[in-house]
Write an enzyme that holds these catalytic residues in place. Structure first.
Site, PDB file in Angstrom:
ATOM      1  CB  THR B 313      10.801 -12.320 -36.198  1.00  0.00           C
ATOM      2  OG1 THR B 313      11.877 -11.886 -35.380  1.00  0.00           O
ATOM      3  CG2 THR B 313      10.956 -13.805 -36.494  1.00  0.00           C
ATOM      4  CD1 TRP B 316      14.559 -11.641 -42.718  1.00  0.00           C
ATOM      5  CD2 TRP B 316      13.610 -13.644 -42.421  1.00  0.00           C
ATOM      6  NE1 TRP B 316      15.418 -12.590 -43.243  1.00  0.00           N
ATOM      7  CE2 TRP B 316      14.863 -13.830 -43.071  1.00  0.00           C
ATOM      8  CE3 TRP B 316      12.840 -14.779 -42.135  1.00  0.00           C
ATOM      9  CZ2 TRP B 316      15.342 -15.086 -43.434  1.00  0.00           C
ATOM     10  CZ3 TRP B 316      13.324 -16.029 -42.507  1.00  0.00           C
ATOM     11  CH2 TRP B 316      14.577 -16.169 -43.152  1.00  0.00           C
ATOM     12  CG  HIS B 317       9.333 -15.936 -41.192  1.00  0.00           C
ATOM     13  ND1 HIS B 317       9.935 -15.376 -40.091  1.00  0.00           N
ATOM     14  CD2 HIS B 317       9.765 -17.212 -41.250  1.00  0.00           C
ATOM     15  CE1 HIS B 317      10.686 -16.285 -39.496  1.00  0.00           C
ATOM     16  NE2 HIS B 317      10.610 -17.408 -40.161  1.00  0.00           N
ATOM     17  N   GLY B 318       7.737 -13.015 -44.534  1.00  0.00           N
ATOM     18  CA  GLY B 318       6.943 -12.860 -45.744  1.00  0.00           C
ATOM     19  C   GLY B 318       6.122 -11.605 -45.777  1.00  0.00           C
ATOM     20  CG  PHE B 470      10.817 -17.238 -46.145  1.00  0.00           C
ATOM     21  CD1 PHE B 470      10.791 -18.556 -45.785  1.00  0.00           C
ATOM     22  CD2 PHE B 470       9.638 -16.528 -46.174  1.00  0.00           C
ATOM     23  CE1 PHE B 470       9.605 -19.171 -45.435  1.00  0.00           C
ATOM     24  CE2 PHE B 470       8.431 -17.146 -45.824  1.00  0.00           C
ATOM     25  CZ  PHE B 470       8.420 -18.464 -45.449  1.00  0.00           C
TER      26      PHE B 470
END
Lengths: 526, 470
Positions: B313, B316-318, B470
């Protein structure tokens, strides 16, 4: 039943919203027409078209843009905002700059002060007196007008600068403690929605400067500073200033436009070379730009420019009947527009240079050529950031052991109307890059036509470009000292540049129907 | 192109929706597909090719999946996963990875790359993955029409910032959907609500947050104010975008699932992630956590599963250590809550304890946002230390005084709008006449705020979405 009522509420509001979107879309459809046409014709790539569309919708061409600006201002004002879009609402209801402008790290002003000191010394060596005039900022000296938590550092910077000048014994006239010591004075002397002072403030400064010069025995005649000798005109709800245009009329209101015209007789000219304009006649004809008085357009016009019309590299005011037969040079920013008009009633020649735009020579060279009787720098605290006011180019003035050498003498020019707009005559000398020249003449006779001016242009026939341009008032030959134009040639870039002086029998572009004779033209080289 | 822009509102929206309603129903999908590709190309035309590569590869491989069984099926599935994850890795994480290797071995052969990040790649890749996984698991048949699959992956309302729409939730709507007057109206109102959230709350509160995070001498009070404003900014930025996406989808006849459910009223961090970015949380739950065994395994394995999910997670955000640490920290807190059983027990606690834990949850979330917003771990640490006056800073300064007064109305409104206050009141006073009057006034106010939002856009030209990276 209640559920049904609720549903209709959503539907009605949704369709009102949709109607609003469709209405605005239809009205702004023309913005997209041109970019799409060009894309379909293959003249633009997709990315270029996107960029152009975005720019169009952000531009002033967006329909109802100003209504939205007003509504935005109202909305934010009602929500308690006082700072928005580079405008700050002061405690007295006036607008000033955004915090990014007046709340910055205080920069050391020693270098700027040293530059002014150096220039002042150089002028003294050339027997030209000088004074630096610090104009007031739109803020009382104690900064009480700002919202809590904001601080004006511009006045602190200006204090530092002025103190350095005093330490170095440079003549300095600080208008801030005289004109903006209290918040009430700020309200009195400044526009509500513009960052500039108003005409009352400019006239006050005119009075102070004239009294200052009289105390120093530079001038004798200060008659015109008596306000009773002036008519005061006003138009209410006429002006939305620089800050007001950013936040709309509903954020802080609008301004009245005030202007002064003298009751006494005047006959003067205002010459703006780069605009090819000469305004000749009484004070109003010469200095006031009618469109700002006759046309009310809050968002696209700037009535602060009611005097002179705007900031130009060089403006020359000539007033043969002025009480003080002196020539003064002012290095200025936009605040000075109304001030220079008032000063033009008191001095024979007022040269006004805006260093932000002027590039024909260094300031020191200009002083060396025209030898003004007094030089002022008149700027406000925010301009301390601007290097152009502190770079006078004393080192560019050559140490002249040679005087002027005559390369053309006693040349008479007779130009008959040939019904063309750009009728010119070529002066029969070739000018060399890097040199200095003086063009002068004894007199101009208008034979035919209405033109008040004569254009003289430095033209490069190799590149086919106008390099510099000067305007002469046809009637200014009363004082031959005014019939001179000094030219600092550009440095040599390539071999074969063919520089010539061209004389137009009238204002360039408007020579049709005019004929003039110019007598005793002289070109000197140094 | 962003939804909250003049060119979207006055150019794209009326043309696309106008033509959509004029076209026969069987042509509408093609039109919306074309419009979606145009929408994506607006930002950078060349990335449409990437989008189409994603569509073509998933289309072809999913069809093949449907035909195969056994190992062949598994191989095709893994291959398709690798393509999707590979594209995401190259465009989003390659720069980060090469930067780490290069900094570790400056004399080595690995050079830092500077690949441009295609907007929304995380969102449409996860949508494509959900399609492929559902086909593999035989939850849905492979889509026979490439146009319909392209429509699903590239549908412009949720293309670049979600919500992540499951193929199974829209498969029927792709081929058969109805646009009703009620649906259209509610969709448009939802769009407007989201529009207002974004422009009037997120963009304005961003001014305070940006000032705080860019400030060199940050007082403790201003640090807290900045963190609070950023917490509200990111909520309204993202939930506002989701509202607009859901609204636009509804106007086209699609019903998307909700993506936010007043996350700041959460009692626990676990609950927060059931209310925040619901589509992402549920995606990781269904496609990563459950396949790993979820919580139906031994405790040790469950902890590992949760750490994997939260590490992913964060990633995924960066592509930055801040996001990774942010994700892992959340994972650790959720693990702690799960092991202690707090989410299940909290309702039985004394009210004072519940309030304390709620406050603790909010503070954790806020510190998490500080980490999320910071450019580096170092900046985040300095910022958090500043919040407690531990970085040689003052407690209060002029900036706090000015900004708190200047933005107080928006901070209060933002705080109120972050809670379901109006829903609570409606539930309490349900059936009373004044609730209906207030509701209708609310619709009118929405329109008034919509005009204000348009006005703000006219005055300004720059309003980037946070989740666009994103």
């Amino acid at each position: 039943m209640d559920q049904k009522k609720r549903d209709y509420g959503v539907i009605i509001i949704a369709f009102i919203s949709l109607a609003l979107i469709v209405f605005l879309s239809i009205n702004n459809f023309s913005l997209s027409k041109d970019p799409i046409d060009k894309f379909l014709k293959g003249e633009r790539t997709f990315s270029e078209t996107v960029e152009e569309l975005v720019n169009k919708y952000s531009s002033d061409k967006l329909k109802y843009k100003y209504d939205f600006v007003n509504y935005c201002g109202l909305f934010l004002r009602l929500s308690g905002r006082r700072a928005f879009n580079e405008a700050t609402l002061l405690n007295n209801g006036m607008l000033t700059w955004g915090a990014g402008t007046f709340q910055r790290d205080i920069r050391n002003q020693k270098r700027n002060a040293d530059a002014i000191f150096s220039f002042s010394n150089w002028l003294r060596e050339h027997d030209i007196p000088y004074t630096f005039v610090m104009l007031p900022d739109k803020m009382d000296m104690n900064g009480t007008l700002l919202p809590v938590g904001l601080k004006n550092t511009l006045n602190e910077e200006a204090n530092q600068f002025v103190n350095y000048l005093y330490e170095k014994d440079v003549q300095c006239l600080d208008l801030r403690p005289i004109m903006t010591e209290t918040a009430a004075q700020v309200s009195d002397y400044f526009y509500r929605t513009d960052h500039h002072w108003n005409i009352k403030g400019a006239f006050k400064a005119y009075q102070i400067i004239m009294r200052y010069l009289k105390e120093k025995d530079i001038i004798t005649d200060t008659t015109n500073i008596d306000e009773s000798l002036w008519d005061i005109h006003e138009k209410e709800d006429w002006f939305l200033g620089s800050r007001g245009k950013r936040v709309g009329t509903l954020f802080a209101g609008t301004d009245s436009l005030m202007w002064y015209t003298p009751k006494f007789t005047t006959n003067q000219s205002c010459i703006i070379p780069n605009k090819r304009q000469i305004f000749k006649g009484d004070f109003a004809t010469s200095n006031i730009r009618e469109k700002y008085i006759t046309t009310r357009d809050l968002f696209t016009l700037n009535p602060f420019c009611v005097y002179i019309g705007g900031d130009y590299p060089l403006v020359r005011h000539i007033n043969p009947s002025a009480g003080n037969k002196k020539r003064i040079l002012i290095l200025k920013n936009s605040y000075v527009l109304p001030l220079q008009a008032f000063l033009s009633t008191s001095f024979e020649v007022v040269d006004v240079i805006d260093p932000r735009h002027y590039s024909s020579s260094s300031i020191a060279e200009y002083c060396d050529w025209y030898k003004p009787d007094y030089v002022f720098t008149i700027i406000y605290p925010n301009s301390l950031d601007d290097k152009c006011y502190f770079s006078m180019g004393e080192n560019k003035v050559a140490d002249h052991n040679n005087e002027w050498e005559i390369i053309l003498d006693a040349y008479d020019l007779k130009m008959k109307d040939n019904q063309k707009d750009y009728h010119y005559a070529k002066i029969p000398v070739k000018l060399e890059a890097g040199n200095e020249y003086m063009f002068s003449f004894a007199s101009i006779d208008r034979i035919k036509g209405e033109s008040d001016g004569v254009s003289v242009v430095l033209y490069n026939f190799t590149t086919k470009k106008v390099i510099f341009e000067n305007l002469f008032d046809v009637d200014c030959s009363e004082n031959p000292e005014n019939n001179k134009w000094f030219i600092k040639m550009p440095e040599k870039i390539s071999n074969g540049d063919d520089y010539r002086l061209l004389v137009y029998d009238g204002i360039r572009g408007k020579t049709k129907g005019t004929s003039i004779n110019i007598e005793d033209i002289q070109v000197l080289q140094r | 192109m962003v939804f909250s822009s003049l060119e979207f509102l006055f150019f794209f929206f009326p043309i696309v929706f106008g033509i959509n309603y004029l076209l026969p129903i069987k042509l509408r999908n093609y039109w919306i597909l074309l419009a979606s590709l145009f929408f994506y190309a607006w930002g950078e035309p060349s990335f449409v090719i990437l989008m189409m590569v994603s569509v073509f590869s998933n289309y072809a491989l999913a069809l093949r999946l449907d035909e195969l069984e056994g190992w062949g099926r598994k191989i095709i599935f893994i291959f398709d996963l690798l393509i999707n994850i590979g594209l995401l890795f190259i465009f989003k994480y390659m720069n980060f990875l090469t930067s780490i290797v290069h900094n570790a071995f400056p004399e080595g052969a690995i050079r830092e790359t500077s690949i441009v990040l295609p907007i929304g790649i995380s969102f449409f890749t996860f949508q494509a993955l959900s399609y492929v996984i559902d086909v593999y698991k035989k939850k849905v048949p492979a889509q026979k029409s490439i146009a319909n699959l392209g429509l699903y992956i590239s549908l412009f309302p949720q293309l670049i910032a979600g919500p992540i729409v499951r193929y199974s939730s829209v498969i029927d709507q792709i081929s058969d959907r109805k646009i009703t007057l009620q649906g259209f109206s509610e969709g448009l109102m939802r769009f407007i609500v989201g529009f207002n959230k974004k422009v009037l709350l997120a963009n304005i509160l961003a001014e305070v947050a940006d000032k705080a995070f860019l400030s060199k001498n940050l007082s403790a009070s201003f640090a807290w104010l900045g963190a609070l404003c950023y917490s509200l900014q990111i909520l309204f930025d993202f939930s506002g975008y989701s509202d607009m996406a859901i609204g636009l989808g509804r106007m086209l006849g699609f019903t998307f699932l909700e993506n936010f459910n007043y996350p700041y009223i959460s009692k626990t961090v676990t609950e927060f992630w059931r209310r925040w970015h619901i589509s992402l949380g549920s995606w990781f739950r269904d496609y990563v956590y459950f396949p790993l065994g979820g919580s139906k395994v031994k405790k040790g394995r469950m902890v590992v599963n949760l750490l994997i999910v939260w590490l992913l997670t964060g990633i995924w955000h960066g592509a930055n250590w801040t996001f990774i640490v942010w994700g892992v920290l959340y994972g650790l807190v959720i693990i702690a809550e799960k092991l202690t059983g707090i989410p299940k027990k909290i309702d039985k606690w004394h009210i004072s304890l519940r309030m304390v834990y709620r406050l603790f949850t909010l503070l954790l979330i806020m510190f998490g946002w500080v980490l999320f917003r910071s450019e580096s771990l170092n900046q985040a640490i300095i910022y958090i230390l500043s919040m407690f006056g531990l970085s040689n800073n003052t407690f209060i300064d002029d900036m706090f005084v000015f900004y708190s007064r200047e933005y107080i109305v928006f901070i209060i409104c933002g705080t109120i709008c972050a809670t379901p206050l109006f829903i609570w009141l409606k539930n309490i006073y349900n059936g009373r006449r004044f609730i209906k009057i207030i509701s209708n006034i609310g619709y009118v106010l929405n329109l008034v705020f919509f005009l204000a939002s348009i006005s703000l856009l006219v005055v300004r030209s720059h309003n980037p979405f946070i989740y666009f990276n994103f």
